[in-house]
Scaffold this active site. Structure first.
Site, PDB file in Angstrom:
ATOM      1  N   LYS A  27       2.280 -14.609   9.243  1.00  0.00           N
ATOM      2  CA  LYS A  27       3.314 -14.963   8.276  1.00  0.00           C
ATOM      3  C   LYS A  27       4.364 -15.872   8.917  1.00  0.00           C
ATOM      4  CE  LYS A  27       5.736 -11.472   6.407  1.00  0.00           C
ATOM      5  NZ  LYS A  27       7.182 -11.596   6.659  1.00  0.00           N
ATOM      6  N   ARG A  32       6.591 -21.491   9.183  1.00  0.00           N
ATOM      7  CA  ARG A  32       7.026 -22.581  10.076  1.00  0.00           C
ATOM      8  C   ARG A  32       6.149 -23.823   9.903  1.00  0.00           C
ATOM      9  NH1 ARG A  32       8.721 -17.833  11.911  1.00  0.00           N
ATOM     10  NH2 ARG A  32      10.417 -17.643  13.423  1.00  0.00           N
ATOM     11  N   ARG A 128      20.315  -8.450   1.508  1.00  0.00           N
ATOM     12  CA  ARG A 128      20.214  -8.730   2.948  1.00  0.00           C
ATOM     13  C   ARG A 128      21.307  -9.693   3.424  1.00  0.00           C
ATOM     14  NH1 ARG A 128      13.985  -9.598   4.375  1.00  0.00           N
ATOM     15  NH2 ARG A 128      14.853  -9.308   6.457  1.00  0.00           N
ATOM     16  N   SER A 174      17.404 -12.114  16.703  1.00  0.00           N
ATOM     17  CA  SER A 174      16.749 -12.496  15.452  1.00  0.00           C
ATOM     18  C   SER A 174      16.091 -13.859  15.581  1.00  0.00           C
ATOM     19  CB  SER A 174      17.769 -12.522  14.302  1.00  0.00           C
ATOM     20  OG  SER A 174      17.239 -13.247  13.205  1.00  0.00           O
ATOM     21  N   GLN A 176      14.749 -15.373  13.155  1.00  0.00           N
ATOM     22  CA  GLN A 176      15.118 -16.146  11.965  1.00  0.00           C
ATOM     23  C   GLN A 176      16.400 -16.921  12.214  1.00  0.00           C
ATOM     24  OE1 GLN A 176      15.246 -13.499   8.601  1.00  0.00           O
ATOM     25  NE2 GLN A 176      13.120 -12.869   8.866  1.00  0.00           N
ATOM     26  N   ASP A 327       8.651  -5.507  13.419  1.00  0.00           N
ATOM     27  CA  ASP A 327       8.041  -5.202  12.121  1.00  0.00           C
ATOM     28  C   ASP A 327       7.052  -4.033  12.185  1.00  0.00           C
ATOM     29  OD1 ASP A 327       9.493  -7.197  10.893  1.00  0.00           O
ATOM     30  OD2 ASP A 327       7.956  -8.719  11.221  1.00  0.00           O
ATOM     31  N   ARG A 358      14.891   0.018   6.470  1.00  0.00           N
ATOM     32  CA  ARG A 358      13.615   0.544   6.969  1.00  0.00           C
ATOM     33  C   ARG A 358      13.780   1.767   7.849  1.00  0.00           C
ATOM     34  NH1 ARG A 358       9.929  -4.584   8.474  1.00  0.00           N
ATOM     35  NH2 ARG A 358       9.354  -4.866   6.294  1.00  0.00           N
ATOM     36  N   ARG A 401       5.793  -3.191   4.085  1.00  0.00           N
ATOM     37  CA  ARG A 401       5.375  -2.440   5.278  1.00  0.00           C
ATOM     38  C   ARG A 401       5.530  -0.925   5.090  1.00  0.00           C
ATOM     39  NH1 ARG A 401       4.130  -6.804   8.324  1.00  0.00           N
ATOM     40  NH2 ARG A 401       5.644  -8.479   8.364  1.00  0.00           N
TER      41      ARG A 401
HETATM   42  C1  S3P Z   1      10.566 -13.197  11.612  1.00  0.00           C
HETATM   43  C2  S3P Z   1      11.540 -12.598  12.352  1.00  0.00           C
HETATM   44  C3  S3P Z   1      11.898 -11.183  12.231  1.00  0.00           C
HETATM   45  C4  S3P Z   1      10.819 -10.400  11.484  1.00  0.00           C
HETATM   46  C5  S3P Z   1      10.316 -11.119  10.271  1.00  0.00           C
HETATM   47  C6  S3P Z   1       9.735 -12.459  10.656  1.00  0.00           C
HETATM   48  C7  S3P Z   1      10.324 -14.631  11.808  1.00  0.00           C
HETATM   49  O1  S3P Z   1      13.106 -11.076  11.510  1.00  0.00           O
HETATM   50  O2  S3P Z   1      11.295  -9.133  11.116  1.00  0.00           O
HETATM   51  O3  S3P Z   1       9.322 -10.372   9.619  1.00  0.00           O
HETATM   52  O4  S3P Z   1       9.279 -15.138  11.348  1.00  0.00           O
HETATM   53  O5  S3P Z   1      11.159 -15.299  12.444  1.00  0.00           O
HETATM   54  P1  S3P Z   1      14.552 -11.179  12.242  1.00  0.00           P
HETATM   55  O6  S3P Z   1      14.689 -12.527  12.807  1.00  0.00           O
HETATM   56  O7  S3P Z   1      15.557 -10.930  11.153  1.00  0.00           O
HETATM   57  O8  S3P Z   1      14.530 -10.102  13.271  1.00  0.00           O
END
Ligand code: S3P
Length: 449
Positions: A27, A32, A128, A174, A176, A327, A358, A401
């Site tokens: 994913k 990306r 969120r 993170s 993200q 995750d 979670r 999940r």
């Molecule tokens: C992800 C980063 C994680 C993960 C998410 C996918 C990503 O989140 O939990 O399922 O693809 O960068 P966080 O960056 O909020 O930890």
């Protein structure tokens, strides 16, 4: 996004699970690939893209921002990118559904373009935190024109006209957040630096290099990294092969460990070391997981995993491992319930802001099925007794999940486990239910009272 009709499902204990499969594409890499494809100049080709709802929403968003995104009848995706900072202003709000990754990464990409866009998502997404991303993007020069209450969606974001490079130390581990800053930094002149106290998944860095960006990664402290990106590259279109998602493989993997007599082979699973915390932990618990045919495919390590049913014992999971298995704690909680002894998972604060809270949802899932569980600060403590009574109805809270983990639990528990709604499994793992059935799993529609 509207919440479709709930799909309740019940998992029952049955015979051994047997078979071999390649779970769908990763994913993180799928999001990306679409975003970098849209930021490159010209045609990118993506094989093995995860066709789950989350990723399809990112594809739609990239289209709305001016890229051409098409799927060939053979399942290859082609993206005609518009170049860094080349996005067009979307006519309507961008709806990311259930996906934090799609939304936050796209915010980063939009922050580096001179356009304004509105970001939104479903009821889970609207809970969120978004401030964590907006703060560094505003330092780069973007402006959050409107933000939902408490720093949530919907967010109206004006991209920077003159983006400035920043040095940024994320306050939370993170990927993200890191990725949003790097994607915005593509438009800034000079060097954008992200200093991570704890290294998180590095797919953005790997893929940026794959698309021709210049970037350096150096170690930082005991567990961290310093990433330096040179801005304003012309990203060259690339071919991306998406490996199988280890976070999806986690569900059949744990099921095979727990159901006596099982043996399954999971093909071509990505084994990027920043994603393999679950495998390390399960092995410490006594799991028999053989890693074979280790190789590199599309810039990522992949391997075949042979999993054999195993007796597990409780372990201590250190907090510094959290980014490499963020995750996977829900399904690890299930494994811990079937283990002998106490499993203490430390440092799970970030679990509170995932697709659901979670930490609470995992504890509830275990508790309603007769597992002794406790939350102590940011730690989850599960006391396993080698078996799980089951018989509970699990609330999935719009969280794929939680739904998949509860079904895995039901395949080995003494009594069936019911799940109120499994519809959200489609966000990350379309085909999960038929795939588990092909292994011999007994999953039946409905969750009778
Ligand atoms: C992800 C980063 C994680 C993960 C998410 C996918 C990503 O989140 O939990 O399922 O693809 O960068 P966080 O960056 O909020 O930890």
């Amino acid at each position: 996004m509207s919440h479709a009709a709930p799909v309740p499902l019940t998992a029952r204990r049955g015979g051994p699970l047997r078979g071999r499969v390649r779970v769908p594409g990763d994913k993180s890499i799928s999001h990306r690939a679409l975003i970098l494809g849209a930021l490159a100049v010209g045609g990118t080709e993506i094989a093995g893209l995860l066709e789950g709802a989350d990723v399809l929403n990112t594809a739609k968003a990239m289209r709305a921002l001016g890229a051409t995104v098409e799927r060939s009848p053979e399942g290859v995706w082609r993206v005609q990118g518009v170049g860094v900072a080349g996005f067009a202003e979307p006519a309507a709000p961008l709806d990311f559904g259930n996906s934090g990754t799609g939304c936050r990464l796209a915010m980063g990409a939009v922050a580096g373009a001179p356009i304004t866009a509105t970001f939104d998502g479903d009821a889970s997404m609207r809970k969120r935190p978004m401030r964590r991303v907006l703060d560094p993007l505003e330092r780069i020069g973007a402006r959050a024109l409107a933000v939902g209450e408490g720093g949530r969606l919907p967010v109206r974001l004006q991209g920077a006209h003159d983006p400035v490079p920043i040095v940024y130390e994320p306050p939370v581990a993170s990927a993200q957040l890191k990725s949003a800053v790097l994607l915005a930094g593509l438009s800034a002149p000079g060097e954008t630096v992200v200093v991570e106290a704890e290294a998180t998944r590095d797919h953005t860095e790997r893929m940026l290099a794959h698309f021709g960006a210049t970037l350096r990664t150096e170690p930082h402290g005991a567990h961290g990294r310093r990433i330096t990106l040179t801005g304003q590259p012309e990203l060259a279109p690339a071919r991306v092969v998406v490996p199988a998602d280890p976070s999806s493989a986690a569900f059949p993997l744990v099921a095979a460990l727990l159901v006596p007599g099982s043996e399954i082979l999971l093909e071509s699973v990505m084994t990027n070391p920043l994603r393999t915390g679950l495998i390390d932990t399960l092995r410490e618990m006594g799991a028999r997981i053989e890693v074979a045919a280790l190789r590199t495919d599309g810039g990522e390590e992949v391997a075949d995993l042979r999993v054999t049913a195993s007796a597990l014992r409780g372990v201590e999971v250190p907090p510094e491992r959290a980014p490499a298995m963020i995750d996977e704690y829900v399904v690890l909680g299930v494994a811990a319930g079937f283990a002998e002894g106490v499993t203490r998972m430390r440092g799970l604060k970030e679990l509170r802001v995932k697709e659901s809270d979670r930490l609470a949802a995992t504890a509830d899932m275990l508790r309603v099925n007769g597992v002794a569980v406790e939350i102590d600060g940011d730690d989850l403590i599960v006391t396993g007794r080698g078996h799980v009574p089951g018989g509970g109805l699990v609330a999935s809270h719009m969280d794929h999940r939680i739904a998949m983990s509860a079904l895995v639990m039901g395949l080995a528990a003494e009594r069936p486990v019911r799940v109120d709604d499994t519809a959200f499994i489609a966000t990350s793992f379309p085909g999960f239910v038929p795939m588990m059935r092909s292994f011999g799993a007994d999953l039946v529609p409905g969750a009778p009272a």
